[in-house]
Design a protein around this motif. Structure first.
Motif, PDB file in Angstrom:
ATOM      1  N   HIS A  77       7.395  10.577   0.760  1.00 47.27           N
ATOM      2  CA  HIS A  77       6.442  10.283   1.828  1.00 47.27           C
ATOM      3  C   HIS A  77       7.170   9.960   3.127  1.00 47.27           C
ATOM      4  O   HIS A  77       8.255   9.363   3.117  1.00 47.27           O
ATOM      5  CB  HIS A  77       5.556   9.096   1.442  1.00 47.27           C
ATOM      6  CG  HIS A  77       4.728   9.339   0.225  1.00 47.27           C
ATOM      7  ND1 HIS A  77       3.533  10.042   0.246  1.00 47.27           N
ATOM      8  CD2 HIS A  77       4.930   8.991  -1.074  1.00 47.27           C
ATOM      9  CE1 HIS A  77       3.033  10.103  -0.981  1.00 47.27           C
ATOM     10  NE2 HIS A  77       3.864   9.473  -1.795  1.00 47.27           N
ATOM     11  N   ASN A 122       2.869   4.223  -7.114  1.00 49.15           N
ATOM     12  CA  ASN A 122       2.042   4.528  -5.936  1.00 49.15           C
ATOM     13  C   ASN A 122       0.599   4.845  -6.303  1.00 49.15           C
ATOM     14  O   ASN A 122      -0.244   4.986  -5.414  1.00 49.15           O
ATOM     15  CB  ASN A 122       2.602   5.744  -5.186  1.00 49.15           C
ATOM     16  CG  ASN A 122       3.950   5.485  -4.544  1.00 49.15           C
ATOM     17  OD1 ASN A 122       4.344   4.342  -4.384  1.00 49.15           O
ATOM     18  ND2 ASN A 122       4.647   6.544  -4.176  1.00 49.15           N
ATOM     19  N   HIS A 123       0.296   4.992  -7.597  1.00 46.54           N
ATOM     20  CA  HIS A 123      -1.000   5.515  -8.019  1.00 46.54           C
ATOM     21  C   HIS A 123      -1.550   4.734  -9.220  1.00 46.54           C
ATOM     22  O   HIS A 123      -0.790   4.171 -10.011  1.00 46.54           O
ATOM     23  CB  HIS A 123      -0.867   6.989  -8.441  1.00 46.54           C
ATOM     24  CG  HIS A 123      -0.115   7.839  -7.482  1.00 46.54           C
ATOM     25  ND1 HIS A 123      -0.683   8.394  -6.363  1.00 46.54           N
ATOM     26  CD2 HIS A 123       1.185   8.238  -7.464  1.00 46.54           C
ATOM     27  CE1 HIS A 123       0.220   9.102  -5.700  1.00 46.54           C
ATOM     28  NE2 HIS A 123       1.360   9.019  -6.348  1.00 46.54           N
ATOM     29  N   PRO A 162       9.544   4.173  -4.951  1.00 48.71           N
ATOM     30  CA  PRO A 162       8.434   4.469  -4.043  1.00 48.71           C
ATOM     31  C   PRO A 162       8.501   5.858  -3.445  1.00 48.71           C
ATOM     32  O   PRO A 162       7.484   6.398  -3.025  1.00 48.71           O
ATOM     33  CB  PRO A 162       8.568   3.399  -2.955  1.00 48.71           C
ATOM     34  CG  PRO A 162      10.013   3.055  -2.959  1.00 48.71           C
ATOM     35  CD  PRO A 162      10.452   3.148  -4.399  1.00 48.71           C
ATOM     36  N   MET A 215       5.295   2.241   2.103  1.00 45.36           N
ATOM     37  CA  MET A 215       4.747   1.650   0.875  1.00 45.36           C
ATOM     38  C   MET A 215       3.469   0.881   1.178  1.00 45.36           C
ATOM     39  O   MET A 215       2.476   0.995   0.460  1.00 45.36           O
ATOM     40  CB  MET A 215       5.776   0.717   0.228  1.00 45.36           C
ATOM     41  CG  MET A 215       6.898   1.414  -0.504  1.00 45.36           C
ATOM     42  SD  MET A 215       8.181   0.252  -1.047  1.00 45.36           S
ATOM     43  CE  MET A 215       7.209  -0.880  -2.060  1.00 45.36           C
ATOM     44  N   ARG A 270       0.587   0.136  -1.624  1.00 44.83           N
ATOM     45  CA  ARG A 270       1.381  -0.199  -2.799  1.00 44.83           C
ATOM     46  C   ARG A 270       1.859  -1.638  -2.717  1.00 44.83           C
ATOM     47  O   ARG A 270       2.378  -2.075  -1.698  1.00 44.83           O
ATOM     48  CB  ARG A 270       2.585   0.734  -2.914  1.00 44.83           C
ATOM     49  CG  ARG A 270       3.522   0.312  -4.023  1.00 44.83           C
ATOM     50  CD  ARG A 270       4.686   1.248  -4.200  1.00 44.83           C
ATOM     51  NE  ARG A 270       5.616   0.670  -5.157  1.00 44.83           N
ATOM     52  CZ  ARG A 270       6.678   1.288  -5.631  1.00 44.83           C
ATOM     53  NH1 ARG A 270       6.940   2.514  -5.256  1.00 44.83           N
ATOM     54  NH2 ARG A 270       7.477   0.691  -6.486  1.00 44.83           N
ATOM     55  N   LEU A 327       0.631   3.126   1.812  1.00 42.30           N
ATOM     56  CA  LEU A 327       0.129   3.687   0.557  1.00 42.30           C
ATOM     57  C   LEU A 327      -0.683   2.676  -0.251  1.00 42.30           C
ATOM     58  O   LEU A 327      -1.158   2.985  -1.341  1.00 42.30           O
ATOM     59  CB  LEU A 327       1.300   4.186  -0.294  1.00 42.30           C
ATOM     60  CG  LEU A 327       2.003   5.460   0.179  1.00 42.30           C
ATOM     61  CD1 LEU A 327       3.336   5.622  -0.549  1.00 42.30           C
ATOM     62  CD2 LEU A 327       1.118   6.675  -0.070  1.00 42.30           C
TER      63      LEU A 327
END
Length: 329
Positions: free
Chosen positions: A47, A82-83, A111, A118, A123, A121
């Motif tokens: 990212h 991240n998900h 990450p 981060m 996160r 996101l």
């Protein structure tokens, strides 16, 4: 010769290229690789990096799968912290239903970006601590019975998408061994712990339903060309681009001249060391370098990252490496 049938693709964005160019380049690379005899391609999640367009592996896999016939496609990897595991299971379950027996899911705990991204996101930096539990939860969603009663990945449940653990340290090796999963070491940019990690993985491996004995991948960069001089020129440009990628700060994009100056600094040399395991040269030279690295790595299979900046050069490197490793006659 170590088994060399796999490619890691970052959808590299070269100077003067658009993101659309880079993504089309990934489709072209997959078609070339399939024709040359490669068995799989993985896409890495990164990212906020100007030179990498593979921020959404699942979306890219879907696009490439629609333009190819049989080559296996996967993530190398999805950065799971991240998900939500359920979201990843639904995405890859969808892909597995659309393209049966062609989808794989490699998982990492890094990450794939910087601290500010981060946060963008959403996160939590502490989410890496739950990576082993998240992998187990995800595996449950893709199996016949979820670990969380009443919550299922639809689609996803029962697809048994093959999982792989990716890493660059002993942590990933130990986790892959404990879960009985294949392990891929990111030696294309983190070379230092390669042999120790694979040794730990083999020593601690516990069989699972997916895998009855350890299976380790090692990653290597490759730049193959018809001439040694051209391959070396491409290699220099790629190293300069790598220094630019990792040392650009505060939104400032380094020029070629600035990147060249930084290559000779301690920070630049440290970045270049990340590129230590690289095969560069003609078919014969790449064949020899891959064989040497295969013996050094002790891995079962090599996954190659074709690092030429220009798409035509990258496609030619795919073809020549297939020749070097015996995929094509």
């Amino acid at each position: 010769m170590i088994r060399t049938e796999s490619i890691l693709d970052l959808a590299t964005v070269a100077s003067g290229q658009s993101h659309a160019d880079a993504l089309q380049g990934s489709i072209d690379l997959a078609q070339t690789a399939e024709k040359a005899g490669y068995q799989r391609i993985w896409y890495a999640e990164h990212h906020n990096m100007n030179s990498i367009a593979s921020s959404s592996p699942a979306v890219l896999i879907a696009a490439v799968a629609a333009k190819t016939e049989s080559i296996t496609l996967g993530s190398g990897g999805v950065m799971l912290p991240n998900h939500a595991p359920l979201t990843v299971a639904e995405q890859f379950g969808t892909l597995a239903n659309l393209y049966p027996d062609r989808i794989e899911l490699g998982l990492g705990r890094a990450p794939g970006t910087d601290q500010a991204t981060m946060r963008a996101l959403r996160r939590d930096p502490r989410s890496s601590d739950s990576f082993p539990q998240d992998v187990q939860e995800l595996r449950g969603y893709l199996s016949d019975e979820s670990l969380i009663k009443g919550i299922n990945a639809i689609p996803g449940r029962g697809t048994h998408v093959p999982l792989y653990i990716l890493g660059s340290s002993l942590f990933g090796a130990q986790l892959a061994a404990a879960l009985g999963l294949p392990y891929a070491f990111a030696s294309h940019f983190a070379p230092d712990a390669l042999r120790d990690a694979i040794a730990v993985y083999r020593e601690q491996f516990q069989p699972s339903e997916q895998l009855d004995k350890p299976y380790a991948f090692a990653a290597m960069n490759v730049i193959a060309s018809e001439s040694e001089e051209d391959a070396q020129q491409q290699y220099f440009a790629t190293r300069r681009n790598m220094v630019r990628r990792f040392l650009s700060r505060g939104g400032h994009h380094l020029t070629d001249d600035e990147a060249e100056i930084l290559m000779d600094t301690p920070q630049g040399r440290q970045v270049q060391n990340m590129f230590r395991h690289t095969a560069v040269g003609t078919v014969a030279q790449v064949r020899e370098q891959i064989a040497q690295f295969g013996e050094y790595s002790t891995a079962d299979e090599l996954i190659v990252a074709h690092q030429s900046l220009k798409v035509p050069d990258r496609l030619r490197s795919v073809e020549l490496t297939a020749e070097a490793t015996g995929l094509t006659a």
